[in-house]
Write an enzyme that holds these catalytic residues in place. Structure first.
Site, PDB file in Angstrom:
ATOM      1  CB  ALA A 258      12.262  26.375   3.230  1.00  0.00           C
ATOM      2  CB  CYS A 266      15.537  32.499 -15.565  1.00  0.00           C
ATOM      3  SG  CYS A 266      15.792  31.792 -17.202  1.00  0.00           S
ATOM      4  CE  LYS A 326      15.931  23.708 -13.060  1.00  0.00           C
ATOM      5  NZ  LYS A 326      14.601  23.946 -13.537  1.00  0.00           N
TER       6      LYS A 326
END
Ligand code: NAD
Length: 436
Positions: A258, A266, A326
């Site tokens: 989560a 993408c 990320k």
């Protein structure tokens, strides 16, 4: 083998460098002159661990060259990869302008039998469209030799792209020509010998495999985010739930975290493209539409939680740790941080941010943010801190020290990287995703 890669972005450059690394003779071509100049100087144009050294090694060994001359590159090669971008178009469909242009160049310049390989993520039917484009060019030129079109989608992850290329789980090749499939198998032999599964299939299935894989991974993320919201309602801990369900081998532990939603170049665009492709073929994707909706809401969760603790953000200073979508990438495309920055600014907050590699890219998109040189510098005097990207350098933070430089005592952890007790024992109020 002699290979040309048309389009030298994340995928094309990684593909080109890694194919040279396993011994092929590779020419990378791009229409962006600045990019090619930089690559010729040995400078990778984006952040990808390990890629620059490997690029240098293969350029030195003369297995890897860069050019803007697409004709020369195509004529050099037995296999021509199209690795150009397929961004989201205005109608949410994949914009295939660049792919069509490469197919046209292939049709115009091929001087003997060659294989045209589509590496970009493209909707089902695109290989057929490329085949038609090449066919028309060949007819116009009265060409007598043949060609084949192959679909070979890419599954690399930014940040670990080199490793993903050299040690992939599988190589998917969609083709109607056994000769072209054999050439692809030969090209990838060193990687297959190290354990990658070479899966050859029909072209349409190969094209669907790429979108289905991304849609499934995105579904896992939105699924866990929904479970996290439920955990908060009932006092459960989503990280315990992730662990508990991941122990079931049918489910598996990977990609079950989560957080604050998915972003990147993408998932968001590929989900849109798949939904539109479904509509074009008379099919309505229901699950995938909900995955997107859940994700959109999830990107807003962290700022909302912050405001439940600190209702008036006006003149408050909020620190953001991490900006990229990320860790291990400088890619800011569709990053949740962009949504969070907009929300905070809209409510009058001042933002100080730090990211190890993505600040230059973020600066181009968000000017009303103060960018700092280090994590601690960004936290100085701030009223609250939000952890946005799970970079390793944030994991081992000294909370006592952090507490001493901040004005406020509020920390929001958007990636559940810290143990709540560690943060609270340093005197912070702490909130995260799906945990008490
Ligand atoms: P990118 O935008 O980083 O790179 C695309 C490159 O193509 C650019 O350098 C651009 O200048 C060049 N280009 C455009 N038109 C051209 C033309 N006619 N001739 C030569 N060069 C041209 O894109 P990317 O992230 O590398 O993605 C490429 C494709 O791979 C997309 O379809 C994407 O969805 C897919 N993909 C990306 C990833 C990823 O993690 N980035 C992973 C798997 C698949």
């Amino acid at each position: 083998m002699r290979v040309a890669i048309v389009g030298t972005g994340y995928v094309g450059l990684t593909q080109g460098v890694c194919l040279a690394e396993i011994g092929h003779d590779v020419v990378c071509v791009d229409i962006d002159e600045k990019k090619i100049k930089s690559l010729k100087r040995g400078k990778v144009t984006f952040y990808e661990p390990g890629l620059d050294d490997m690029m240098q090694r293969n350029t030195d060994a003369q297995r890897l060259t860069f050019t803007t001359d697409v004709k020369k590159a195509i004529q050099h090669a037995e296999i021509v990869f199209s690795a150009v971008g397929t961004p989201e178009g205005e109608d949410h469909r994949a914009d295939l302008t660049a792919v069509r242009a490469v197919a046209r160049d292939f049709g115009r310049y091929a001087n003997e039998y060659k294989v045209f390989v589509n590496k970009s993520t493209v909707p089902v039917g695109t290989a057929q469209e490329c085949e038609n484009i090449v066919h028309d060019e060949f007819v116009r030129r009265s060409v007598t030799f043949g060609y084949d079109v192959v679909s070979n989608p890419e599954f690399l992850r930014e940040g670990v792209a080199v490793q993903d290329f050299l040690k992939p789980d599988r190589i998917i090749v969609g083709s109607k020509s056994s000769h072209a499939t054999e050439m692809m198998n030969k090209l990838y032999t060193p990687i297959i010998e190290k354990g990658a599964v070479f899966f050859s299939t029909d072209i349409q299935s190969a094209e669907v495999i790429k979108y289905a894989a991304n849609a499934f991974l995105a579904t896992k993320i939105s699924f866990m985010n929904e479970i996290a919201s439920f955990c908060e309602q009932v006092g459960a801990d989503v990280t315990e739930v992730e662990h508990g369900i991941g122990l079931d081998s049918r489910i598996g532990r990977r990609f079950l975290h989560a957080g604050i939603g998915f972003g990147g170049s993408c998932f968001p665009k590929d989900l849109h493209a798949l939904i539109q492709s479904g509509k074009d073929h008379g099919y309505e994707f229901k699950i995938i539409s909900e995955v997107q909706r859940v994700n959109q809401l999830q990107k807003e969760v962290l700022a909302k939680k912050l405001m439940s603790h600190m209702p008036n953000l006006s003149h408050k200073t909020i620190t953001l740790w991490g900006l990229s979508f990320k860790q291990k990438t400088d890619d800011m495309r569709e990053a949740p941080s962009l949504t969070i920055i907009e929300q905070l600014l809209m409510h009058g907050a001042r933002i100080r941010a730090y990211d190890p590699v993505a600040m230059d890219n973020c600066k181009k998109l968000k000017k009303d943010v103060r960018y700092e040189k280090s994590a601690l510098e960004a936290a100085k005097g701030s009223d609250a801190l939000l952890l946005i990207t799970d970079w390793d350098e944030f994991r081992g933070v000294d909370f006592e020290k952090l507490r001493s430089v901040m004005r406020g005592d509020l920390i929001g952890d958007g990636r559940n990287i810290w143990k709540p007790s560690d943060v609270r024992s340093a005197g912070f109020r702490y909130f995260s995703i799906g945990r008490k």
